[in-house]
Scaffold this motif. Structure first.
Motif, PDB file in Angstrom:
ATOM      1  N   LEU A   1      36.273  48.187  41.265  1.00 31.11           N
ATOM      2  CA  LEU A   1      37.440  48.521  42.089  1.00 31.11           C
ATOM      3  C   LEU A   1      37.350  47.867  43.464  1.00 31.11           C
ATOM      4  N   THR A   2      36.143  47.754  43.985  1.00 28.46           N
ATOM      5  CA  THR A   2      35.956  47.040  45.242  1.00 28.46           C
ATOM      6  C   THR A   2      36.298  45.564  45.079  1.00 28.46           C
ATOM      7  N   ALA A   3      35.922  44.995  43.929  1.00 32.53           N
ATOM      8  CA  ALA A   3      36.249  43.593  43.663  1.00 32.53           C
ATOM      9  C   ALA A   3      37.760  43.396  43.558  1.00 32.53           C
ATOM     10  N   ILE A   4      38.460  44.364  43.000  1.00 28.19           N
ATOM     11  CA  ILE A   4      39.922  44.275  42.951  1.00 28.19           C
ATOM     12  C   ILE A   4      40.495  44.296  44.369  1.00 28.19           C
ATOM     13  N   GLY A   5      39.944  45.137  45.216  1.00 32.87           N
ATOM     14  CA  GLY A   5      40.376  45.163  46.622  1.00 32.87           C
ATOM     15  C   GLY A   5      40.105  43.843  47.323  1.00 32.87           C
ATOM     16  N   VAL A   6      38.951  43.231  47.047  1.00 37.70           N
ATOM     17  CA  VAL A   6      38.635  41.916  47.619  1.00 37.70           C
ATOM     18  C   VAL A   6      39.619  40.869  47.111  1.00 37.70           C
ATOM     19  N   GLY A   7      40.009  40.981  45.853  1.00 31.49           N
ATOM     20  CA  GLY A   7      40.996  40.060  45.302  1.00 31.49           C
ATOM     21  C   GLY A   7      42.337  40.170  46.000  1.00 31.49           C
ATOM     22  N   PHE A   8      42.772  41.396  46.259  1.00 31.71           N
ATOM     23  CA  PHE A   8      44.031  41.574  46.996  1.00 31.71           C
ATOM     24  C   PHE A   8      43.917  41.075  48.432  1.00 31.71           C
ATOM     25  N   TYR A   9      42.737  41.228  49.026  1.00 29.14           N
ATOM     26  CA  TYR A   9      42.537  40.707  50.375  1.00 29.14           C
ATOM     27  C   TYR A   9      42.635  39.178  50.375  1.00 29.14           C
ATOM     28  N   ASN A  10      42.046  38.537  49.363  1.00 30.23           N
ATOM     29  CA  ASN A  10      42.123  37.078  49.265  1.00 30.23           C
ATOM     30  C   ASN A  10      43.551  36.604  49.039  1.00 30.23           C
ATOM     31  N   ILE A  11      44.320  37.352  48.277  1.00 34.39           N
ATOM     32  CA  ILE A  11      45.730  36.999  48.082  1.00 34.39           C
ATOM     33  C   ILE A  11      46.473  37.094  49.411  1.00 34.39           C
ATOM     34  N   ASP A  12      46.162  38.127  50.188  1.00 31.76           N
ATOM     35  CA  ASP A  12      46.817  38.307  51.478  1.00 31.76           C
ATOM     36  C   ASP A  12      46.443  37.207  52.471  1.00 31.76           C
ATOM     37  N   GLN A  13      45.228  36.692  52.356  1.00 37.54           N
ATOM     38  CA  GLN A  13      44.767  35.655  53.272  1.00 37.54           C
ATOM     39  C   GLN A  13      45.216  34.249  52.871  1.00 37.54           C
ATOM     40  N   GLY A  14      45.858  34.096  51.729  1.00 35.47           N
ATOM     41  CA  GLY A  14      46.400  32.804  51.337  1.00 35.47           C
ATOM     42  C   GLY A  14      45.697  32.143  50.174  1.00 35.47           C
ATOM     43  N   GLU A  15      44.574  32.675  49.715  1.00 40.69           N
ATOM     44  CA  GLU A  15      43.873  32.111  48.561  1.00 40.69           C
ATOM     45  C   GLU A  15      44.346  32.838  47.304  1.00 40.69           C
ATOM     46  N   VAL A  16      45.540  32.489  46.872  1.00 36.28           N
ATOM     47  CA  VAL A  16      46.200  33.242  45.807  1.00 36.28           C
ATOM     48  C   VAL A  16      45.491  33.061  44.477  1.00 36.28           C
ATOM     49  N   ALA A  17      45.149  31.834  44.116  1.00 35.10           N
ATOM     50  CA  ALA A  17      44.538  31.580  42.809  1.00 35.10           C
ATOM     51  C   ALA A  17      43.170  32.263  42.699  1.00 35.10           C
ATOM     52  N   TYR A  18      42.378  32.164  43.747  1.00 36.64           N
ATOM     53  CA  TYR A  18      41.058  32.807  43.745  1.00 36.64           C
ATOM     54  C   TYR A  18      41.186  34.329  43.692  1.00 36.64           C
ATOM     55  N   GLY A  19      42.145  34.887  44.400  1.00 35.56           N
ATOM     56  CA  GLY A  19      42.367  36.327  44.376  1.00 35.56           C
ATOM     57  C   GLY A  19      42.771  36.831  43.005  1.00 35.56           C
ATOM     58  N   HIS A  20      43.652  36.065  42.333  1.00 38.58           N
ATOM     59  CA  HIS A  20      44.060  36.459  40.979  1.00 38.58           C
ATOM     60  C   HIS A  20      42.898  36.372  39.998  1.00 38.58           C
ATOM     61  N   LYS A  21      42.023  35.405  40.164  1.00 40.89           N
ATOM     62  CA  LYS A  21      40.849  35.294  39.288  1.00 40.89           C
ATOM     63  C   LYS A  21      39.925  36.480  39.471  1.00 40.89           C
ATOM     64  N   ILE A  22      39.709  36.886  40.716  1.00 44.28           N
ATOM     65  CA  ILE A  22      38.831  38.039  40.974  1.00 44.28           C
ATOM     66  C   ILE A  22      39.434  39.310  40.386  1.00 44.28           C
ATOM     67  N   ILE A  23      40.723  39.509  40.572  1.00 46.37           N
ATOM     68  CA  ILE A  23      41.386  40.705  40.038  1.00 46.37           C
ATOM     69  C   ILE A  23      41.340  40.709  38.513  1.00 46.37           C
ATOM     70  N   GLY A  24      41.604  39.562  37.911  1.00 47.41           N
ATOM     71  CA  GLY A  24      41.600  39.474  36.448  1.00 47.41           C
ATOM     72  C   GLY A  24      40.229  39.704  35.857  1.00 47.41           C
ATOM     73  N   LEU A  25      39.200  39.102  36.438  1.00 46.31           N
ATOM     74  CA  LEU A  25      37.848  39.276  35.905  1.00 46.31           C
ATOM     75  C   LEU A  25      37.349  40.708  36.082  1.00 46.31           C
ATOM     76  N   SER A  26      37.666  41.322  37.195  1.00 53.84           N
ATOM     77  CA  SER A  26      37.224  42.708  37.380  1.00 53.84           C
ATOM     78  C   SER A  26      37.987  43.665  36.464  1.00 53.84           C
ATOM     79  N   THR A  27      39.250  43.368  36.190  1.00 52.69           N
ATOM     80  CA  THR A  27      40.009  44.190  35.242  1.00 52.69           C
ATOM     81  C   THR A  27      39.451  44.040  33.828  1.00 52.69           C
ATOM     82  N   LEU A  28      39.124  42.812  33.442  1.00 52.35           N
ATOM     83  CA  LEU A  28      38.490  42.600  32.136  1.00 52.35           C
ATOM     84  C   LEU A  28      37.148  43.315  32.050  1.00 52.35           C
ATOM     85  N   PHE A  29      36.397  43.297  33.129  1.00 54.84           N
ATOM     86  CA  PHE A  29      35.109  43.995  33.157  1.00 54.84           C
ATOM     87  C   PHE A  29      35.294  45.492  32.963  1.00 54.84           C
ATOM     88  N   ILE A  30      36.308  46.055  33.605  1.00 54.05           N
ATOM     89  CA  ILE A  30      36.556  47.491  33.456  1.00 54.05           C
ATOM     90  C   ILE A  30      36.923  47.839  32.017  1.00 54.05           C
TER      91      ILE A  30
END
Length: 88
Positions: A15-44
């Motif tokens: 869940l912390t990794a999902i939060g980091v992914g949303f932070y990266n999306i907010d900072q402009g690194e959209v592709a990297y943020g989506h990868k972090i969110i997707g991988l952490s969701t798959l892990f869950i």
């Protein structure tokens, strides 16, 4: 350490990794943020949830969860719906 506590810690990390992914999306690194969110969701869903289900049901008697507890070995009969003799 208890296995369920370890799963709780893993879930908190995901869940912390999902939060980091949303932070990266907010900072402009959209592709990297989506990868972090997707991988952490798959892990869950593919690691944490099956391990939780396994840990909770490994020593349980699951035969109590049958719908027909009285008719365990009885064969199913093919019968006509309009045949009212079986309903009496």
């Amino acid at each position: 350490m208890n296995f369920l506590k370890l799963l709780g810690i893993l879930l908190l990390c995901a869940l912390t990794a999902i939060g980091v992914g949303f932070y990266n999306i907010d900072q402009g690194e959209v592709a990297y943020g989506h990868k972090i969110i997707g991988l952490s969701t798959l892990f869950i869903f593919f690691v944490v949830m099956p391990l939780f289900i396994w840990a909770r049901y490994k020593n349980k008697d699951l035969s109590k969860f049958n719908f027909n507890q009285n008719k365990k070995d009885e064969d199913d009969e093919d019968w006509d719906v309009d045949d009212k003799s079986k309903w009496n």
